[in-house]
Design an enzyme around this catalytic site. Sequence first.
Site, PDB file in Angstrom:
ATOM      1  N   HIS A  97       0.274 -27.983 -21.047  1.00 18.75           N
ATOM      2  CA  HIS A  97      -0.132 -29.374 -20.844  1.00 18.75           C
ATOM      3  C   HIS A  97      -0.326 -30.115 -22.172  1.00 18.75           C
ATOM      4  O   HIS A  97      -0.353 -31.350 -22.188  1.00 18.75           O
ATOM      5  CB  HIS A  97      -1.431 -29.431 -20.045  1.00 18.75           C
ATOM      6  CG  HIS A  97      -1.235 -29.462 -18.564  1.00 18.75           C
ATOM      7  ND1 HIS A  97      -0.554 -30.475 -17.928  1.00 18.75           N
ATOM      8  CD2 HIS A  97      -1.633 -28.597 -17.585  1.00 18.75           C
ATOM      9  CE1 HIS A  97      -0.559 -30.240 -16.614  1.00 18.75           C
ATOM     10  NE2 HIS A  97      -1.195 -29.107 -16.389  1.00 18.75           N
ATOM     11  N   SER A 106     -12.933 -34.160 -14.289  1.00 24.23           N
ATOM     12  CA  SER A 106     -12.641 -35.582 -14.118  1.00 24.23           C
ATOM     13  C   SER A 106     -11.339 -35.867 -13.395  1.00 24.23           C
ATOM     14  O   SER A 106     -11.159 -36.971 -12.863  1.00 24.23           O
ATOM     15  CB  SER A 106     -12.628 -36.275 -15.493  1.00 24.23           C
ATOM     16  OG  SER A 106     -13.891 -36.201 -16.103  1.00 24.23           O
ATOM     17  N   LYS A 136      -8.112 -22.300  -4.626  1.00 18.19           N
ATOM     18  CA  LYS A 136      -6.875 -21.595  -4.298  1.00 18.19           C
ATOM     19  C   LYS A 136      -7.147 -20.385  -3.426  1.00 18.19           C
ATOM     20  O   LYS A 136      -6.310 -20.010  -2.590  1.00 18.19           O
ATOM     21  CB  LYS A 136      -6.195 -21.165  -5.600  1.00 18.19           C
ATOM     22  CG  LYS A 136      -4.983 -20.274  -5.434  1.00 18.19           C
ATOM     23  CD  LYS A 136      -4.443 -19.811  -6.772  1.00 18.19           C
ATOM     24  CE  LYS A 136      -3.289 -18.839  -6.599  1.00 18.19           C
ATOM     25  NZ  LYS A 136      -2.756 -18.363  -7.900  1.00 18.19           N
ATOM     26  N   HIS A 153      -0.032 -22.081 -18.804  1.00 16.08           N
ATOM     27  CA  HIS A 153       0.087 -23.346 -18.078  1.00 16.08           C
ATOM     28  C   HIS A 153      -0.793 -24.416 -18.714  1.00 16.08           C
ATOM     29  O   HIS A 153      -0.321 -25.531 -18.995  1.00 16.08           O
ATOM     30  CB  HIS A 153      -0.309 -23.142 -16.613  1.00 16.08           C
ATOM     31  CG  HIS A 153      -0.130 -24.361 -15.771  1.00 16.08           C
ATOM     32  ND1 HIS A 153       1.031 -24.640 -15.095  1.00 16.08           N
ATOM     33  CD2 HIS A 153      -0.973 -25.405 -15.502  1.00 16.08           C
ATOM     34  CE1 HIS A 153       0.905 -25.796 -14.447  1.00 16.08           C
ATOM     35  NE2 HIS A 153      -0.311 -26.270 -14.679  1.00 16.08           N
ATOM     36  N   GLU A 154      -2.079 -24.096 -18.936  1.00 13.26           N
ATOM     37  CA  GLU A 154      -2.984 -25.105 -19.494  1.00 13.26           C
ATOM     38  C   GLU A 154      -2.568 -25.491 -20.911  1.00 13.26           C
ATOM     39  O   GLU A 154      -2.660 -26.663 -21.296  1.00 13.26           O
ATOM     40  CB  GLU A 154      -4.428 -24.601 -19.466  1.00 13.26           C
ATOM     41  CG  GLU A 154      -4.941 -24.174 -18.096  1.00 13.26           C
ATOM     42  CD  GLU A 154      -4.648 -25.170 -16.985  1.00 13.26           C
ATOM     43  OE1 GLU A 154      -4.603 -26.383 -17.256  1.00 13.26           O
ATOM     44  OE2 GLU A 154      -4.440 -24.735 -15.842  1.00 13.26           O
ATOM     45  N   ASP A 196      -6.819 -36.158  -4.757  1.00 13.82           N
ATOM     46  CA  ASP A 196      -7.185 -34.756  -4.518  1.00 13.82           C
ATOM     47  C   ASP A 196      -6.708 -34.267  -3.155  1.00 13.82           C
ATOM     48  O   ASP A 196      -6.386 -33.084  -2.986  1.00 13.82           O
ATOM     49  CB  ASP A 196      -8.705 -34.578  -4.602  1.00 13.82           C
ATOM     50  CG  ASP A 196      -9.229 -34.716  -6.016  1.00 13.82           C
ATOM     51  OD1 ASP A 196      -8.487 -34.400  -6.958  1.00 13.82           O
ATOM     52  OD2 ASP A 196     -10.380 -35.159  -6.178  1.00 13.82           O
ATOM     53  N   TYR A 246       4.022 -29.135  -8.597  1.00  7.23           N
ATOM     54  CA  TYR A 246       4.097 -28.019  -9.525  1.00  7.23           C
ATOM     55  C   TYR A 246       5.440 -27.287  -9.421  1.00  7.23           C
ATOM     56  O   TYR A 246       6.205 -27.216 -10.390  1.00  7.23           O
ATOM     57  CB  TYR A 246       2.974 -27.014  -9.252  1.00  7.23           C
ATOM     58  CG  TYR A 246       1.584 -27.500  -9.543  1.00  7.23           C
ATOM     59  CD1 TYR A 246       0.909 -27.124 -10.690  1.00  7.23           C
ATOM     60  CD2 TYR A 246       0.912 -28.337  -8.639  1.00  7.23           C
ATOM     61  CE1 TYR A 246      -0.388 -27.561 -10.951  1.00  7.23           C
ATOM     62  CE2 TYR A 246      -0.373 -28.778  -8.893  1.00  7.23           C
ATOM     63  CZ  TYR A 246      -1.020 -28.388 -10.046  1.00  7.23           C
ATOM     64  OH  TYR A 246      -2.297 -28.821 -10.297  1.00  7.23           O
ATOM     65  N   GLU A 254      -6.719 -28.734 -18.134  1.00  6.44           N
ATOM     66  CA  GLU A 254      -6.061 -28.844 -19.428  1.00  6.44           C
ATOM     67  C   GLU A 254      -6.744 -29.804 -20.392  1.00  6.44           C
ATOM     68  O   GLU A 254      -6.071 -30.458 -21.205  1.00  6.44           O
ATOM     69  CB  GLU A 254      -4.612 -29.289 -19.223  1.00  6.44           C
ATOM     70  CG  GLU A 254      -4.414 -30.662 -18.597  1.00  6.44           C
ATOM     71  CD  GLU A 254      -4.340 -30.696 -17.086  1.00  6.44           C
ATOM     72  OE1 GLU A 254      -3.866 -31.693 -16.536  1.00  6.44           O
ATOM     73  OE2 GLU A 254      -4.779 -29.691 -16.450  1.00  6.44           O
ATOM     74  N   ASN A 255      -8.046 -29.910 -20.352  1.00  2.00           N
ATOM     75  CA  ASN A 255      -8.735 -30.831 -21.252  1.00  2.00           C
ATOM     76  C   ASN A 255      -8.291 -30.566 -22.692  1.00  2.00           C
ATOM     77  O   ASN A 255      -8.361 -29.430 -23.162  1.00  2.00           O
ATOM     78  CB  ASN A 255     -10.241 -30.674 -21.108  1.00  2.00           C
ATOM     79  CG  ASN A 255     -10.701 -30.925 -19.684  1.00  2.00           C
ATOM     80  OD1 ASN A 255     -10.315 -31.906 -19.058  1.00  2.00           O
ATOM     81  ND2 ASN A 255     -11.489 -30.013 -19.149  1.00  2.00           N
TER      82      ASN A 255
END
Length: 617
Positions: free
Chosen positions: A314, A154, A572, A310-311, A388, A396, A286-287
Site C-alpha cells: 500500500h 479510520s 474475516k 500487502h500492507e 464498510d 481485492y 496500511e497507515n
Amino acid sequence: MLRNFLIRSFLTVGLFASTWAYSVTDEVSYGNIRDVVSTHLHLELSVDFKAKQLTGYVEHQLNWQNKAANKLVLDTRDLTIEKVTFFSGDNWKQANFKLFPHDDVMGSKLSIDLAKQPDKVRIYYTTSPTASGLQWLTPVQTAGKKAPFMYSQSQAIHARSWIPVQDTPAMRVTYSAHIQTPKNLLAVMSADNSKNLNKKDGDYQFQMPQAIPPYLIAIGVGDLAYQSMSSQTGVYAEPSILASAVAEFDDTQAMIEANEKLYDEYRWGQYDLLILPPAFPFGGMENPRLSFITPTVIAGDKSLVNLIAHELAHSWSGNLVTNATWRDLWLNEGFTSYVENRVMEEVFGEERAVMEQWLGVASLKSDLADLPKNDTILNLPLNGRDPDDAFSNVPYVKGQLFLMYLEEKFGREKFDAFVKQYFNHFAFQSLTTAQFEAYLNKHLIEKHPGVVSKKKVHEWIHKPGMTADAPDPQSDAFAKVKQKLDSWLSGELAIDELKKNDWSVHEWLYFLEQLPEDLSKQNMVLLDNTFGLTKSSNSEISFAWYMQAINSDYWVVEQPLESYLSSIGRRKFIVPLYKALANHSPERKKWAEQIYKKARSGYHPLAQGSIDEIFIK
C-alpha cells in the site's frame, strides 16, 4: 536512498495534491472541497481512558478554491463541538457554526461561517466513548493484561468520528500532532515517531510531512515497546509479544527492497509495524510509516506474512496513489493485492505466490456466489451505503486478476514498466476509475494496439461477475494434495500415509477447503486425532477447521471454538463462524448468541455491527 527520499518528498509533496480531484463528487462526504480544502491539520488532543474520550482541538490550514465561498463544511460523527475559532489579524475570533442532524451513514455535517476566508480555523471538540473509529480496551483485553489500550481505525469514513475533517480520499493533508496520555503509556501515529522512541512521559509530538487522505491518519496508545529489525524497519508491540513479532516479520526489509526493485523507491522514510491487541477487526491497516497489524498472523513459521507484504505494498498503491472515492476502492486494493503477490514471489518463490493466488480466487468465488450482482462490479456502486457494508473480496482479488490478465496479455516486462510509470505519474495524488482508464488507454492499450481492447477493459471494470478468460491460477502442489485427499476419501490411502506429508500451511488450507461439507464424524475424528487440528495455533487453519466442524456436526470443537470466538476480533474469521452457527440450527444459533453477548464488548464497533445483523435477522 533516504537522502533522495527526503529531498524528493519535501520538494514535491505539497505540489502533488491534484486540484482536479477537488471536483470529484464523494457521495459519503459533506466536505465542500470544491470551495476550500485543508492543506495541513494540527491535532492537540488529550487521551482520557476513564472517559474513553479524546478532547482538544484540530487546527485546519485552508486553501480557498472559490473566491466567493464563505463556509467551511466538515464531516463529523458523534462529536461534541464546543466552539470554533478562526485566525484574523493577530487574534483568534469566535466563528458561528451549525451541527446538522445525524445521518446513519454520513454522520453530521458541520457548517462553519467564515466570510473573510481566513487561513486557519480551530474546532474544539470531544469524541464520543462509542466513536466508530476508536476502540478503547481495558487491560484484560490486551496481550499484557496490565494497561489499557486505544487505537484508531479510520478507513473508510471513520476519521470523522475522532477528527472534524473533510473525510474524503479525494483530498490530502499533511499533519502534526501533540498528544497527551497517561505517563506509563506510549502514543504512536501514522507519522514520524522518532522523537518519542526513547521516552514514555505522556507528552508526544508528531510530524507527517507527506500529504495523505484523512482515512490514513491513525493513532495508537498503550503499553508499547519498540525493537528495530533493520535501519528502516521495526516493531511496536506490547512487551509480551514483541520478540515473537520481530522473529515473524524480520523479512520486512527484504520486502521493501523487492518493491523498490519492481516499482521504484519507498518514499515514506521509516516503515514500522504496530501489533495491536487481538480485538483488531482486520488483518492489517496500511497507515503510512506505521502499518497496524493483527496478532493473528504471528504463526511462528512466517506462513502468514503475505499480510505484511500487502500492507507494505500500500506504500505504493493506496497511500502513494489513492482512490478518489470509495467506489474506486479496487484501485487501492486490486493493485495492492497484485503487488503483494509479486513481492511474495520475489522473496519466497513462485510456488508460494501461485498457492496464495489460488486461495485468493477460492475466497473470491465464494463471495461471488453470495453477493448481489452489482456488488461484483469493480467500480462499485455504493448507492448511499456505508462503504464498510459494500467491501468484499471483489476489489481485492477481482482487481488483482484484472491486472494479472493485463500482465499475461502484454507480458511482464511491458506491464511492469506501465505500473512503475503509473505509480510515479500519480504519486501523492487521488484518482477515479475514469482517470485510471484514460491513463491505461493512452499508455498501454493504444501504445500496444491489438492486444487488449477497450471493450475488454470496460467488461472487467464495469460488468458484474468474472470474465470468461480470467486468469485461473493452478498449483502443482495443490494438485498433489487433491490427489492424496481423493485417495484417502476413497479408502485407497491410509491416514498414516497422509501423515508423512510435510505440507505448508497453504497446502493444509487447500486440503481443508477441499474436504466435503458432509465429511463423516469418523473421518473428522481421524483427521483431528492424527493432525491435532482442533489444537492448531495457526489462526487460518483453526478457522478453516472450525468451519468444517460446524458443517460436519463435529462438536468436539465446542470449547476451543468458543475460546477462539472470544479471544480474537478479526472479522474475516469471526463473522463467517457466527453466520455458520446461526444458520446451522436454532440450538447452535442460541449457543453462538450467548458467546457473542459475552464477547461483544471486546469486539471493535465494525465487528459488532456486522455480527449484530446476524442475530437481529
